[in-house]
Design an enzyme around this catalytic site. Sequence first.
Site, short mmCIF file in Angstrom:
data_model
loop_
_atom_site.label_atom_id
_atom_site.label_comp_id
_atom_site.label_asym_id
_atom_site.label_seq_id
_atom_site.Cartn_x
_atom_site.Cartn_y
_atom_site.Cartn_z
NE ARG A 59 1.58 -31.24 74.17
CZ ARG A 59 1.24 -31.93 73.11
NH1 ARG A 59 2.04 -32.83 72.62
NH2 ARG A 59 0.10 -31.71 72.51
CG ASP A 97 -0.53 -31.87 77.19
OD1 ASP A 97 -1.05 -31.74 76.05
OD2 ASP A 97 0.04 -32.92 77.58
CE LYS A 165 -0.25 -22.68 53.90
NZ LYS A 165 1.08 -23.32 53.83
CG HIS A 195 3.32 -16.15 54.88
ND1 HIS A 195 3.08 -17.46 54.53
CD2 HIS A 195 4.46 -15.81 54.25
CE1 HIS A 195 4.06 -17.88 53.73
NE2 HIS A 195 4.92 -16.89 53.55
CD GLU A 233 8.89 -22.88 48.54
OE1 GLU A 233 9.34 -22.41 49.61
OE2 GLU A 233 8.05 -23.79 48.50
CG ASP A 252 2.94 -26.35 51.75
OD1 ASP A 252 2.50 -25.90 52.83
OD2 ASP A 252 4.11 -26.22 51.38
CG HIS A 257 0.97 -19.10 49.95
ND1 HIS A 257 0.33 -18.64 51.07
CD2 HIS A 257 1.96 -19.92 50.38
CE1 HIS A 257 0.91 -19.17 52.15
NE2 HIS A 257 1.90 -19.95 51.76
CE LYS A 350 11.62 -17.59 49.41
NZ LYS A 350 10.53 -18.55 49.43
C1 BG6 Z 1 4.46 -21.84 53.44
C2 BG6 Z 1 4.60 -23.25 52.96
O1 BG6 Z 1 3.11 -21.50 53.62
O2 BG6 Z 1 5.05 -20.96 52.48
C3 BG6 Z 1 6.06 -23.60 52.71
O3 BG6 Z 1 4.06 -24.12 53.93
C4 BG6 Z 1 6.68 -22.59 51.77
O4 BG6 Z 1 6.18 -24.91 52.17
C5 BG6 Z 1 6.43 -21.18 52.26
O5 BG6 Z 1 8.08 -22.85 51.73
C6 BG6 Z 1 6.89 -20.15 51.25
O6 BG6 Z 1 6.78 -18.87 51.82
P1 BG6 Z 1 7.75 -17.70 51.37
O7 BG6 Z 1 7.27 -16.50 52.10
O8 BG6 Z 1 9.14 -18.12 51.76
O9 BG6 Z 1 7.62 -17.59 49.88
#
Ligand code: BG6
Length: 489
Positions: A59, A97, A165, A195, A233, A252, A257, A350
Site C-alpha cells: 500500500r 490498495d 494461514k 509451513h 516455544e 494458531d 501444524h 523451543k
Molecule cells: C506460526 C505461528 O504458524 O508458527 C506462530 O503463527 C509460531 O505463533 C510459529 O510461533 C512457529 O513456527 P516455527 O517454525 O518457528 O516452529
Amino acid sequence: MANQLRLQRVSQELNLPPTVLTIFGSTGDLSLNQLLPTLVHMDNEGLLPKNFRLVCVGRREFDTKAFMAFFVKNSRAKLDSKTVANFAKRVIYFKGDIDEPNSFSELQHVIADHKIGKKHDCFSRLYYFATAPEYFAPIASILKHQGLLIGCGEHERTIRILVEKPFGTDLRSAQTLNKELLKFFTEKQIYRIDHYLGKETVQNLLVTRFANDFLEPIWNRDYIDHVELSVFEDVGVGNRLNFFDQTGTLKDLVQNHVVQMLALIAMEEPKDLTPESIRSEKLGVLNALKKFTAKTISGNVVRGQYKEYKDEVGKRTATETFVALKTFVDNKRWNGVPFYIKTGKRLGKKVTEISVHFKKQCNLFGTDRASNVLTLRIQPDESVQLQINNKVPGFGIRLHTGSLDFGYKTAFLTEIPSAYERLFLDFMQGDQRLFMSKEEIEAAWKFTDSLVNNWDNKNAPIQAYASGTTGPKQAEAMIAKDGRRWWTK
Ligand code: BG6
C-alpha cells in the site's frame, strides 16, 4: 555446501519455467522476515528460475529502490548487502490498495511488460497471498477482474495462488473462503500453506514410516501405548498481540501444524507419492479425529495463559497461550490409543518433537523398566532416537536405558534447507504434496470447532502459568491420571 549443491542440481533438473511471482502484503512481517529473505537466499544459491521476476505489492508509496531499502532496514533476517543488491535487479515494487480494486488496473501490464513477459508468452504467474486473512477473497476477485488471470493459451496450468494461514477462523469461514477461491481457481491452482509441512523433519515422517519395514507391523494399537506431540516455544506473543489475542494457541498452532503432524504419524500407507494419494490418507486421519463434546473436554483438555500475558494485552482476556489435550483417532489401527498434545508459548525452550511409546510385551525382566520410545525430533537438533534397554556389564543383570540416535547434523554435515525454501520450489514447480487440500482444512476445523464451541470456564478454565515453566500443573495432572508422564519437558 554438499546440500546446497544437491539442491542446485534439483532446481536445474526441475527446469523451472520463466516465472513472475507477485506477493501481496510485501511490507508485512512475514514478507520482510521470511519470504523475501528466503527468496534472496534462493537467488544466491541459484535455486530460482533463470527467468524470474518478483513483483512486491504494498500500500505504501515506494519506488522499487525505496522498497528494497525499507526491506533491508526492517527485516530481522541476516542479509548480505551484495546478495540483496543482486536480487534487487529481479524485483519490481507495485503500489496497490486492496480496498481500491482499481488501483490494480496497471498490474497486468507491469507483469506482462517486463523482459520475461515480452520474451515468454507462457510464463508462470504465481500469486502469494501474504496479507491479513480478510483480504484473501478480495485479492482473488481483484486478480480475476483486473485481467490478472489472463495469460497464454496454456495459462490455466501456470497460474497458481498460495494462501497463507490462517485459512479461516472456523469451519464456516474456511468453507466460505474455499468457495470464494474456487469461483476463480481450480483446486489444482490453490496452494494452502502450512509451513511445518515444508520442514525436512516433517517430510521425513513419511519416510520413517514407510521406508523402514520393521515399523509397519507394530505401528498400531496392539503395540503402541500412546503418542505424544509437543510444540514448545520459548517466545511469547511479541508484536502479534492483536492477531494472537483473537486467535489463541489452539487455532494458531494445533489446528494446522500439530494436526498435520498427527495425520502423518497416524495415516495409512498411501498407494503412491502423488499429492492426491498422500492428502487422501491424511484426510482419513483428520476425519477420524474424535470430536470433543462439553462432557469429554472436562479432564482431557487444559487451557493455559502465561502470567505476563494480561499485562501485554492490557486487560484480562480468555485467550489461551497454552493447550494440552488428549484425543483419539477413531479407526481400526488406532482405536483406544491416546494422542497427547502439548503446545504453548513461553515454555522455557523451543522444541518440537513427536514420541511414540511402545507397550511392554515381555515379562522376563519384569515390567518395571523403561519402555521403548521412538522420538522424532522435528526441531532443533533434528534427529530420530530409539530408547532401548541393555545389560550393564558385570555380574548379575541390571538394565541400563540408552538411546540409538540418528542426528541430522552428524549424518548430513550440512545445513537443513528452510521450510519456505522448499515450499517456494514446490509452488514454482506445481507440486501440491506439501500443501493442504480443501477437505483437509475443513476436517481440521471440524475438530478444532468441537473444542472451541464446547470449552468454557467450567470444563476448561484458563490456568495461569509462570513463563519458563512447562505450563500449568493441571496439564501434569491430566496425563498423570492415565498413569503416564509427559515425555517432552
Ligand atoms: C506460526 C505461528 O504458524 O508458527 C506462530 O503463527 C509460531 O505463533 C510459529 O510461533 C512457529 O513456527 P516455527 O517454525 O518457528 O516452529
